[in-house]
Design an enzyme around this catalytic site. Structure first.
Site, PDB file in Angstrom:
ATOM      1  N   ARG A  13     -29.610   4.406 -49.596  1.00 18.41           N
ATOM      2  CA  ARG A  13     -31.011   4.094 -49.266  1.00 18.41           C
ATOM      3  C   ARG A  13     -31.814   3.794 -50.541  1.00 18.41           C
ATOM      4  O   ARG A  13     -32.864   3.163 -50.502  1.00 18.41           O
ATOM      5  CB  ARG A  13     -31.653   5.223 -48.446  1.00 18.41           C
ATOM      6  CG  ARG A  13     -33.105   4.928 -48.061  1.00 18.41           C
ATOM      7  CD  ARG A  13     -33.559   5.610 -46.766  1.00 18.41           C
ATOM      8  NE  ARG A  13     -33.130   6.985 -46.654  1.00 18.41           N
ATOM      9  CZ  ARG A  13     -33.690   8.011 -47.311  1.00 18.41           C
ATOM     10  NH1 ARG A  13     -34.724   7.817 -48.091  1.00 18.41           N
ATOM     11  NH2 ARG A  13     -33.226   9.237 -47.153  1.00 18.41           N
ATOM     12  N   TYR A  66     -47.784 -15.387 -39.172  1.00 17.38           N
ATOM     13  CA  TYR A  66     -46.688 -14.861 -38.374  1.00 17.38           C
ATOM     14  C   TYR A  66     -47.219 -13.732 -37.467  1.00 17.38           C
ATOM     15  O   TYR A  66     -47.979 -12.868 -37.914  1.00 17.38           O
ATOM     16  CB  TYR A  66     -45.589 -14.343 -39.301  1.00 17.38           C
ATOM     17  CG  TYR A  66     -44.381 -13.901 -38.547  1.00 17.38           C
ATOM     18  CD1 TYR A  66     -43.543 -14.823 -37.948  1.00 17.38           C
ATOM     19  CD2 TYR A  66     -44.101 -12.557 -38.385  1.00 17.38           C
ATOM     20  CE1 TYR A  66     -42.446 -14.422 -37.216  1.00 17.38           C
ATOM     21  CE2 TYR A  66     -43.001 -12.140 -37.659  1.00 17.38           C
ATOM     22  CZ  TYR A  66     -42.182 -13.085 -37.085  1.00 17.38           C
ATOM     23  OH  TYR A  66     -41.099 -12.681 -36.356  1.00 17.38           O
ATOM     24  N   LYS A 163     -34.388 -16.219 -42.559  1.00 18.87           N
ATOM     25  CA  LYS A 163     -34.527 -17.641 -42.270  1.00 18.87           C
ATOM     26  C   LYS A 163     -33.770 -18.474 -43.309  1.00 18.87           C
ATOM     27  O   LYS A 163     -32.565 -18.414 -43.372  1.00 18.87           O
ATOM     28  CB  LYS A 163     -36.020 -17.987 -42.199  1.00 18.87           C
ATOM     29  CG  LYS A 163     -36.840 -17.011 -41.344  1.00 18.87           C
ATOM     30  CD  LYS A 163     -36.525 -17.083 -39.875  1.00 18.87           C
ATOM     31  CE  LYS A 163     -37.135 -15.961 -39.050  1.00 18.87           C
ATOM     32  NZ  LYS A 163     -38.556 -15.686 -39.250  1.00 18.87           N
TER      33      LYS A 163
HETATM   34  C1  LIG Z   1     -39.467 -14.655 -39.111  1.00 20.30           C
HETATM   35  C2  LIG Z   1     -40.684 -14.607 -39.964  1.00 20.30           C
HETATM   36  C3  LIG Z   1     -41.208 -13.385 -40.397  1.00 20.30           C
HETATM   37  C4  LIG Z   1     -40.641 -12.045 -39.981  1.00 20.30           C
HETATM   38  O1  LIG Z   1     -39.391 -11.858 -40.506  1.00 20.30           O
HETATM   39  P1  LIG Z   1     -38.251 -10.919 -39.821  1.00 20.30           P
HETATM   40  O2  LIG Z   1     -37.101 -11.096 -40.748  1.00 20.30           O
HETATM   41  O3  LIG Z   1     -38.017 -11.442 -38.446  1.00 20.30           O
HETATM   42  O4  LIG Z   1     -38.804  -9.543 -39.807  1.00 20.30           O
HETATM   43  C5  LIG Z   1     -42.315 -13.427 -41.232  1.00 20.30           C
HETATM   44  N1  LIG Z   1     -42.897 -14.585 -41.603  1.00 20.30           N
HETATM   45  C6  LIG Z   1     -42.415 -15.766 -41.181  1.00 20.30           C
HETATM   46  C7  LIG Z   1     -43.111 -17.007 -41.626  1.00 20.30           C
HETATM   47  C8  LIG Z   1     -41.308 -15.825 -40.358  1.00 20.30           C
HETATM   48  O5  LIG Z   1     -40.861 -17.015 -39.946  1.00 20.30           O
END
Ligand SMILES: *Cc1c(COP(=O)(O)O)cnc(C)c1O
Length: 343
Positions: A13, A66, A163
């Site tokens: 952790r 978001y 992403k």
């Molecule tokens: C998906 C996304 C998030 C959140 O991320 P997670 O990995 O799903 O927690 C935040 N900001 C943007 C622009 C995103 O596309």
């Protein structure tokens, strides 16, 4: 009541060699002194906010951000005595008007979901600095290949590495990058909150980072080509892509970005039902709410959010009401430029 952080050799952790490698690459890409990894993007945003604000502080966010961050601003932080204001991020003066002596944090996101609205990062960072507030920018949609907020004067950058950075739709991860002292404070919170990335996901993330610049070049080319094709199509009433001269944020985007990414949105003239039928007939783009991987994805925001938002809220979030127009957002493929099934 500061306690000593755990040591990485003691317990995972507290960190892991895989984290260190991936974080070092990301710090270099963003031009940051230091980066840390979290279990998800939201894990990065919440631990950063919980580190940087305290009761009595004021936080500024964008009207369009978001959804998880909007929820943090509206539902989570106010329970701990933090006041939050949302501003129109396309208007620099709106930030200036919202800044108060107790504003400690300004949350930015550019380009933002779903209309790819653009924030003038350098101008807002300068205003915030004069007021003594930190700026924290979500750079998920741009990636450091296309935009480096720290070079524009922003204090800290965060990502959903789920992403583009991961790039293969097989991991969740988050990132915060910035000055060493601030990143270390946030890392201490990450350990307490427990939003720590699994070592295997850090290893997968490192794998994704190795092709990030190649993938972004293709995303940029596909995003531009598909936007131009859609803009010229008679069934399409509006295309939202910051690379298009018709986008209201194009001038600012062209100044602060070197490419415009693989996400775009557009509205079909024929409305809600037509958008749904159109999406159902796409052969390559899958109906899924994510972005930044090697496949094509498409969503129908008006339908996706209908259960959670009122028509007025949809309108405020930039999602056209279903009755007259619809929006689709695609992340274009990196594997083939022929999947741009135009309506
Ligand atoms: C998906 C996304 C998030 C959140 O991320 P997670 O990995 O799903 O927690 C935040 N900001 C943007 C622009 C995103 O596309």
């Amino acid at each position: 009541m500061a306690t000593e952080p755990l040591h990485p050799d003691f317990y995972t952790r507290a960190g892991n060699p895989n984290h260190e490698q991936a974080a070092a690459v990301i710090a270099q890409l963003e031009g940051a002194e230091r980066a840390l990894l979290t279990a998800t993007g939201m894990g990065a945003a919440t631990t950063a906010a919980l580190t940087l604000v305290r009761a009595g502080d004021h936080v500024i966010g964008q009207r369009s951000m978001y959804a998880g961050v909007t929820s943090m601003l509206l539902n989570l932080l106010p329970r701990f005595g933090v006041e939050c204001t949302e501003v129109d991020q396309t208007d620099v003066e709106a930030f200036e008007a919202a800044l108060r002596p107790n504003t400690s944090l300004v949350l930015l996101e550019s380009p933002s979901n779903p209309r790819l609205e653009v924030t003038d990062l350098a101008a807002v960072a300068e205003l915030a600095r004069r007021q003594g507030a930190l700026t924290l920018a979500d750079n998920t949609f741009a990636t450091p290949i296309n935009q480096r907020p720290l070079e524009l004067g922003v204090d800290l950058v965060w990502h959903s590495a789920t992403k583009y950075m991961g790039g293969h739709a097989d991991l969740m991860a988050g990132v915060v990058a910035g000055p060493t002292d601030v990143v270390e404070r946030i890392w201490n919170t990450t350990q307490v909150v427990g939003a720590v990335l699994a070592p295997f996901n850090a290893w997968l993330l490192l794998r994704g980072l190795r092709t990030l610049s190649l993938r972004m070049d293709r995303h940029n080319a596909n995003g531009m080509a598909l936007s131009e094709a859609l803009e010229g199509h008679p069934a399409v009433s509006r295309v939202y892509y910051p690379g298009l001269a018709s986008h209201p944020g194009h001038a600012v985007a062209a100044r602060q970005m070197s490419g415009f990414g693989g996400v775009l949105a557009f509205e079909l003239e024929a409305g809600h039902e037509a958008a749904d039928a159109f999406i159902s007939r796409l052969r390559y783009a899958k109906r899924a709410a994510s972005l930044g991987n090697v496949g094509s994805l498409v969503v129908h925001p008006a339908a996706m959010w209908a259960h959670a938002m009122t028509p007025a809220q949809l309108e405020a979030a930039g999602v056209s009401p279903g009755s007259c127009a619809s929006q689709l957002a695609l992340s274009t493929p990196t594997t083939s430029s022929k999947t741009s099934t135009a309506p």
